[in-house]
Design a protein around this motif. Sequence first.
Motif, PDB file in Angstrom:
ATOM      1  N   PHE A 106       0.868  -1.176   0.000  1.00 26.74           N
ATOM      2  CA  PHE A 106       0.000   0.000   0.000  1.00 26.74           C
ATOM      3  C   PHE A 106       0.907   1.228   0.000  1.00 26.74           C
ATOM      4  O   PHE A 106       1.781   1.368   0.873  1.00 26.74           O
ATOM      5  N   PHE A 107       0.711   2.125  -0.958  1.00 26.50           N
ATOM      6  CA  PHE A 107       1.728   3.152  -1.217  1.00 26.50           C
ATOM      7  C   PHE A 107       2.017   4.095  -0.053  1.00 26.50           C
ATOM      8  O   PHE A 107       3.138   4.625   0.034  1.00 26.50           O
ATOM      9  N   PRO A 108       1.089   4.388   0.896  1.00 26.13           N
ATOM     10  CA  PRO A 108       1.475   5.268   2.012  1.00 26.13           C
ATOM     11  C   PRO A 108       2.659   4.735   2.806  1.00 26.13           C
ATOM     12  O   PRO A 108       3.360   5.506   3.484  1.00 26.13           O
ATOM     13  N   ARG A 109       2.893   3.439   2.721  1.00 29.78           N
ATOM     14  CA  ARG A 109       4.047   2.857   3.412  1.00 29.78           C
ATOM     15  C   ARG A 109       5.350   3.482   2.911  1.00 29.78           C
ATOM     16  O   ARG A 109       6.289   3.701   3.695  1.00 29.78           O
ATOM     17  N   TYR A 110       5.417   3.794   1.613  1.00 29.48           N
ATOM     18  CA  TYR A 110       6.628   4.423   1.065  1.00 29.48           C
ATOM     19  C   TYR A 110       6.798   5.840   1.613  1.00 29.48           C
ATOM     20  O   TYR A 110       7.922   6.304   1.809  1.00 29.48           O
ATOM     21  N   PHE A 111       5.693   6.514   1.875  1.00 29.09           N
ATOM     22  CA  PHE A 111       5.764   7.826   2.519  1.00 29.09           C
ATOM     23  C   PHE A 111       6.325   7.692   3.925  1.00 29.09           C
ATOM     24  O   PHE A 111       7.198   8.471   4.337  1.00 29.09           O
ATOM     25  N   ARG A 112       5.832   6.716   4.680  1.00 23.20           N
ATOM     26  CA  ARG A 112       6.316   6.509   6.049  1.00 23.20           C
ATOM     27  C   ARG A 112       7.817   6.222   6.050  1.00 23.20           C
ATOM     28  O   ARG A 112       8.559   6.744   6.889  1.00 23.20           O
ATOM     29  N   GLU A 113       8.240   5.377   5.120  1.00 22.86           N
ATOM     30  CA  GLU A 113       9.660   5.010   5.061  1.00 22.86           C
ATOM     31  C   GLU A 113      10.538   6.195   4.696  1.00 22.86           C
ATOM     32  O   GLU A 113      11.755   6.166   4.934  1.00 22.86           O
ATOM     33  N   ASN A 114       9.922   7.235   4.132  1.00 30.32           N
ATOM     34  CA  ASN A 114      10.668   8.433   3.751  1.00 30.32           C
ATOM     35  C   ASN A 114      10.373   9.609   4.682  1.00 30.32           C
ATOM     36  O   ASN A 114      10.553  10.774   4.296  1.00 30.32           O
ATOM     37  N   GLY A 115       9.946   9.308   5.904  1.00 29.75           N
ATOM     38  CA  GLY A 115       9.839  10.329   6.938  1.00 29.75           C
ATOM     39  C   GLY A 115       8.510  11.042   7.018  1.00 29.75           C
ATOM     40  O   GLY A 115       8.337  11.942   7.849  1.00 29.75           O
ATOM     41  N   TYR A 116       7.539  10.686   6.193  1.00 31.40           N
ATOM     42  CA  TYR A 116       6.224  11.322   6.235  1.00 31.40           C
ATOM     43  C   TYR A 116       5.360  10.707   7.330  1.00 31.40           C
ATOM     44  O   TYR A 116       5.509   9.529   7.673  1.00 31.40           O
ATOM     45  N   TYR A 117       4.443  11.515   7.844  1.00 29.85           N
ATOM     46  CA  TYR A 117       3.404  11.032   8.750  1.00 29.85           C
ATOM     47  C   TYR A 117       2.182  10.715   7.890  1.00 29.85           C
ATOM     48  O   TYR A 117       1.737  11.553   7.101  1.00 29.85           O
ATOM     49  N   THR A 118       1.630   9.519   8.026  1.00 30.15           N
ATOM     50  CA  THR A 118       0.496   9.128   7.195  1.00 30.15           C
ATOM     51  C   THR A 118      -0.739   8.901   8.067  1.00 30.15           C
ATOM     52  O   THR A 118      -0.690   8.183   9.067  1.00 30.15           O
ATOM     53  N   SER A 119      -1.841   9.526   7.676  1.00 29.98           N
ATOM     54  CA  SER A 119      -3.082   9.375   8.439  1.00 29.98           C
ATOM     55  C   SER A 119      -4.251   9.173   7.475  1.00 29.98           C
ATOM     56  O   SER A 119      -4.277   9.737   6.380  1.00 29.98           O
TER      57      SER A 119
END
Length: 608
Positions: A106-119
């Motif tokens: 699920f693509f938000p995981r790539y955001f998390r791995e790059n320092g983003y907060y995902t909600s």
Amino acid sequence: MKKQFLVLFALLLAFVKTYGQKQDRPNILWIVSEDNSPFLGCYGDTFATTPNLDNFAKQGILYKNAFATAPVCAPSRSTLITGMYPPSMGTEHMRSTYPVPDFVKFFPRYFRENGYYTSNNAKKDYNTIDQTEAWDESSNKATYKNRKPGQPFFAVFNLNVSHESGIHVSVPTEKLKHDPEKVPLPPYHPKTPEMKHDWAQYYDKLEEMDRQAGELLRELEKEGLAENTIVFYYADNGGILGRSKRFVYESGLKIPLIIRFPEQFSSLAPGKPGTATDRIVTFNDFAPTVLSLAGITIPSYIQGKAFLGKQQVKERAYAYGFRGRMDERTDLSRTVRDKKYRYIRNYLPHKISAQYLEYLWKAPSMPSWEAEFKAGRLNDVQKQFWLEKPSEQLFDIEKDPHNIHNLAGDPKYKDVLLKLRKANHDWVIESQDVGFIPEALLSKISETTPLYDYARSGRYDLKKVIETAEIASSREKSKLPEIIKRLSDNDPVVRYWAVIGTIVLKNEAVSAKSRLNELLNDPEISVRIAASESLLNLGETEKPVQTLSEALKSENQMARVQALNVLETIGTKAKPSFQNVRNLLKGNPKDSDYDVRAAKKILDEAEK
């Protein structure tokens, strides 16, 4: 005093870091409404009351050719969360949990791995097994406000007020804001009181959706984050009244999409604020696009293509869409859209569009439309929904936005038809579409192998399957000898589609009767069920109904659904199966189960 000053200075620095400091990477906010076509003032709908989104469009870029891949939420959301085309993974059928390959994240995981907060607040409905690690938080209280100071975020807010369920209970007419007598109806809808009321109530729901979207935009401003945030507004599919949601017309697949870029990230925008673009974009493209905007490398397996950011590619020529099983009713259509035309291939053309769906019929407008059809009061356009479908449909979107004039048989459009027919065929092959495997078999395969992997394993003879499906759905009697030959193919999927060819031809397939009787003992249950349906068309009753009744005892739910779909169409002939139908209901009390819904319909009709 010095200590107080230092505390004050530290607080000021924290404030600047959180709210005032420019970010190298943008925040990204998705505002997602449910079940609505572009019924907004900014899209030219003069009956709509949508001041917040109209104003938002003046600040952003309006997309005139944005499309969901499926005309219903769960398969559409499967596309959004993976960047993959659901028929290539088996996640096309409504509310299924077939697994995707391990490498599909699920693509938000790539955001998390790059320092983003995902909600995510709060709907998921991804039509596959959930991947909870995609989100820092996912709940009806999830918000970007819970991130660390200065942390970039990717946040989703889902607005469900415009969902189909919003018209299941009618509001008193005097409480409606939009006048049912002034509401514009599409030409395929009859002007019944219920239809006009449902449309007016729907416009009220859209007005409230617009208000909620405006609140989210104002909250972003209040938090001091608007200048660091790229905001998407879009709907998860078209809708919601009959022949829109669930159906592969413009009314089910075309969605509103507006994207606002703050000045800091204006270089990422495809135009100036307040402008529009006719670039074709689909839900397949959303995941790679937001990864591109954030400067995150797009994984190579993702099928969609970025339309913004440094990784954007050349504009796509076509938007592809699909329809599979919708709740308790089986169907299969594929569609291709360019900027002027929509092509639809109906692979089960013998199934009417208006197959009864318990959830769809909860809207008062649907029973009223059905009553008008049964009373013979519909015009030719309005009654098409209740008749068998053409094998192919072609619509000129500019001249026919409601998709009511089928040009597939018009010689003047032969070149367009051939071009889009080929585009559809090529995409079905390229995407390794597993939707042509009958779901009873599909579900069995998925127990041991992700369907994406199965399609590429060498065990799925896709080209022969598609060739057979195209022959079967053509309605051409000249193809019958080849269809009969394929009834004996070693591949059960080919045999299944050959049987479908005899069902489509009905009485014209009488020469296949002896072989169809042999197929009542086929090792694959979906073939046995299909053969039963064909033999019923050819005047046989006892053995086909017995086969269907036995199928209701199967542990395979999708086999039960397939059998119930046939039994529901034959009226009193289904009587020998009624005890097994009742037994099925006793053993499966959950109203949400699709075999239960179909079984209830059969018994309800029997009691009338």
